[in-house]
Design a protein around this motif. Structure first.
Motif, PDB file in Angstrom:
ATOM      1  N   LEU A 190     -11.044   8.393 -12.157  1.00 29.99           N
ATOM      2  CA  LEU A 190     -10.791   7.417 -11.321  1.00 29.99           C
ATOM      3  C   LEU A 190      -9.461   6.583 -11.463  1.00 29.99           C
ATOM      4  CD1 LEU A 190     -11.373   5.686  -8.557  1.00 29.99           C
ATOM      5  CD2 LEU A 190     -12.755   4.193 -10.167  1.00 29.99           C
ATOM      6  N   ALA A 191      -9.433   6.388 -12.805  1.00 27.31           N
ATOM      7  CA  ALA A 191      -8.241   5.512 -13.415  1.00 27.31           C
ATOM      8  C   ALA A 191      -7.058   6.327 -13.190  1.00 27.31           C
ATOM      9  CB  ALA A 191      -8.755   5.028 -14.744  1.00 27.31           C
ATOM     10  N   ALA A 192      -6.928   7.682 -13.333  1.00 28.84           N
ATOM     11  CA  ALA A 192      -5.821   8.349 -13.413  1.00 28.84           C
ATOM     12  C   ALA A 192      -5.332   8.542 -11.771  1.00 28.84           C
ATOM     13  CB  ALA A 192      -6.172   9.792 -13.885  1.00 28.84           C
ATOM     14  N   ALA A 193      -6.564   8.776 -11.145  1.00 34.27           N
ATOM     15  CA  ALA A 193      -6.162   9.108  -9.618  1.00 34.27           C
ATOM     16  C   ALA A 193      -5.682   7.876  -9.130  1.00 34.27           C
ATOM     17  CB  ALA A 193      -7.395   9.349  -8.927  1.00 34.27           C
ATOM     18  N   CYS A 194      -6.018   6.740  -9.566  1.00 29.67           N
ATOM     19  CA  CYS A 194      -5.538   5.248  -8.886  1.00 29.67           C
ATOM     20  C   CYS A 194      -4.315   5.199  -9.367  1.00 29.67           C
ATOM     21  CB  CYS A 194      -6.462   4.070  -9.394  1.00 29.67           C
ATOM     22  SG  CYS A 194      -8.099   3.929  -8.520  1.00 29.67           S
ATOM     23  N   ALA A 195      -3.646   5.388 -10.636  1.00 29.99           N
ATOM     24  CA  ALA A 195      -2.471   5.369 -11.024  1.00 29.99           C
ATOM     25  C   ALA A 195      -1.542   6.374 -10.318  1.00 29.99           C
ATOM     26  CB  ALA A 195      -2.319   5.552 -12.492  1.00 29.99           C
ATOM     27  N   GLY A 196      -1.945   7.390  -9.908  1.00 32.14           N
ATOM     28  CA  GLY A 196      -1.552   8.399  -9.157  1.00 32.14           C
ATOM     29  C   GLY A 196      -1.176   8.452  -7.918  1.00 32.14           C
ATOM     30  N   LEU A 197      -1.730   7.337  -7.201  1.00 30.78           N
ATOM     31  CA  LEU A 197      -1.595   6.998  -5.815  1.00 30.78           C
ATOM     32  C   LEU A 197      -0.076   6.884  -5.446  1.00 30.78           C
ATOM     33  CD1 LEU A 197      -4.612   4.598  -5.102  1.00 30.78           C
ATOM     34  CD2 LEU A 197      -4.110   6.877  -4.374  1.00 30.78           C
ATOM     35  N   TRP A 198       0.961   6.384  -6.268  1.00 26.78           N
ATOM     36  CA  TRP A 198       2.040   6.181  -6.027  1.00 26.78           C
ATOM     37  C   TRP A 198       3.082   7.451  -6.302  1.00 26.78           C
ATOM     38  CZ3 TRP A 198      -1.213   2.591  -6.900  1.00 26.78           C
ATOM     39  CH2 TRP A 198      -1.284   1.643  -5.865  1.00 26.78           C
ATOM     40  N   GLU A 199       2.325   8.402  -6.689  1.00 25.03           N
ATOM     41  CA  GLU A 199       3.055   9.897  -6.846  1.00 25.03           C
ATOM     42  C   GLU A 199       3.407  10.821  -5.683  1.00 25.03           C
ATOM     43  OE1 GLU A 199       1.288  11.655 -10.341  1.00 25.03           O
ATOM     44  OE2 GLU A 199       1.679   9.883 -11.568  1.00 25.03           O
ATOM     45  N   LEU A 200       2.385  10.602  -4.679  1.00 26.33           N
ATOM     46  CA  LEU A 200       2.427  11.421  -3.442  1.00 26.33           C
ATOM     47  C   LEU A 200       2.958  10.599  -2.216  1.00 26.33           C
ATOM     48  CD1 LEU A 200      -0.947  13.083  -3.992  1.00 26.33           C
ATOM     49  CD2 LEU A 200       1.110  14.143  -4.344  1.00 26.33           C
ATOM     50  N   GLY A 201       3.513  10.985  -1.214  1.00 26.17           N
ATOM     51  CA  GLY A 201       3.779  10.445   0.210  1.00 26.17           C
ATOM     52  C   GLY A 201       2.528   9.807   0.733  1.00 26.17           C
ATOM     53  N   HIS A 202       2.725   9.012   1.814  1.00 22.80           N
ATOM     54  CA  HIS A 202       1.527   8.610   2.348  1.00 22.80           C
ATOM     55  C   HIS A 202       1.250   9.572   3.507  1.00 22.80           C
ATOM     56  CE1 HIS A 202       5.120   8.002   4.978  1.00 22.80           C
ATOM     57  NE2 HIS A 202       4.283   7.828   6.008  1.00 22.80           N
ATOM     58  N   GLU A 203       1.782  10.504   3.882  1.00 16.45           N
ATOM     59  CA  GLU A 203       1.372  11.395   4.973  1.00 16.45           C
ATOM     60  C   GLU A 203       0.272  12.151   4.073  1.00 16.45           C
ATOM     61  OE1 GLU A 203       5.921  11.285   5.519  1.00 16.45           O
ATOM     62  OE2 GLU A 203       4.678  11.253   3.740  1.00 16.45           O
ATOM     63  N   GLN A 204       0.474  12.535   2.828  1.00 14.05           N
ATOM     64  CA  GLN A 204      -0.533  13.356   2.017  1.00 14.05           C
ATOM     65  C   GLN A 204      -1.937  12.619   1.705  1.00 14.05           C
ATOM     66  OE1 GLN A 204       2.935  14.242  -0.657  1.00 14.05           O
ATOM     67  NE2 GLN A 204       1.478  16.138  -1.170  1.00 14.05           N
ATOM     68  N   LEU A 205      -1.647  11.137   1.674  1.00 11.06           N
ATOM     69  CA  LEU A 205      -2.884  10.426   1.070  1.00 11.06           C
ATOM     70  C   LEU A 205      -3.427   9.694   2.184  1.00 11.06           C
ATOM     71  CD1 LEU A 205      -1.047   8.643  -1.788  1.00 11.06           C
ATOM     72  CD2 LEU A 205      -2.849  10.309  -2.131  1.00 11.06           C
ATOM     73  N   ASN A 206      -2.721   9.449   3.448  1.00 14.46           N
ATOM     74  CA  ASN A 206      -3.688   8.313   4.207  1.00 14.46           C
ATOM     75  C   ASN A 206      -4.905   8.985   4.906  1.00 14.46           C
ATOM     76  OD1 ASN A 206      -3.755   5.955   5.536  1.00 14.46           O
ATOM     77  ND2 ASN A 206      -2.640   6.653   7.423  1.00 14.46           N
TER      78      ASN A 206
END
Length: 215
Positions: A190-206
């Motif tokens: 979870l910690a790694a995934a949270c830190a990784g939220l800014w490594e991908l574009g919003h289209e992939q994440l939203n």
């Protein structure tokens, strides 16, 4: 804006920062270079949390949250992330258990996200994330209150995602789904995934639903 973003010096609010998951997430974000704002309801729980600053706020009270957020805006150029890690667990279906859980699981999310929604929309890479439970997919009467409120939190998060998609802002709302955070390396994931939220574009994440499982 598409593609990789930098987490450096972004202002990221971690709500429920005093728990084990919150502490791990704060550490990961701080090590990645973010300006972490660790927020909780009890000052003693925030002792020695790895964060640029801490704040004791009743996250279920709109007035208290609004006052805190207004002060934060005077010091930070933008608010770029809200990670909702406010904990709460009770079995059962009674009114007393519902009231206890509802304030923690859902009300804190609603109050915080309504207050910070415009800030996240204005960010060049706003991110919001919650943690839901695998129990939502297999609800049992013994935890009816809990799974109902977690399902509601998921729906609220998807509503935020849809709103940002319609507005076309570079913002993303993500749901992490886990069993027990204290099982295996789930908290580390979870910690790694949270830190990784800014490594991908919003289209992939939203609107994404990301399942975490112990290795």
């Amino acid at each position: 804006m598409t593609g990789q973003q930098s987490i450096q010096d972004r202002t990221i609010v971690v709500a429920g920062a005093g728990g084990a998951a919150g502490r791990a997430v704060c550490l990961a974000l701080t090590e990645a270079g973010a300006h972490v704002v660790a927020v909780g309801s009890r000052g003693e729980s925030l002792t020695e949390v790895d964060a640029a600053e801490t704040a004791v706020v009743d996250l279920a009270e709109p007035g208290a949250v609004s006052e805190w957020a207004a002060e934060l805006r005077t010091r930070r150029p933008s608010i770029d992330g809200l990670l909702h890690l406010v904990g709460g667990w009770r079995a059962g279906s009674s009114e007393e258990d519902w009231d206890w859980l509802e304030r923690r699981v859902l009300t804190t999310l609603r109050v915080l996200s309504r207050e910070l929604r415009d800030d996240l929309s204005a960010s060049s890479a706003g991110r919001l994330a919650i943690v839901s439970s695998t129990a939502v997919a297999q609800p049992r009467w013994g935890m009816a209150n809990y799974v109902t409120l977690k399902a509601a939190a998921e729906a609220w998060t998807q509503a935020l995602a849809t709103g940002w998609r319609v507005k076309g802002t570079p913002t993303a709302a993500v749901t992490f789904v886990a069993g027990a955070l204290d099982e295996g390396d789930t908290t580390a994931q979870l910690a790694a995934a949270c830190a990784g939220l800014w490594e991908l574009g919003h289209e992939q994440l939203n609107g994404a639903v990301v399942h975490l499982a112990p290795s």
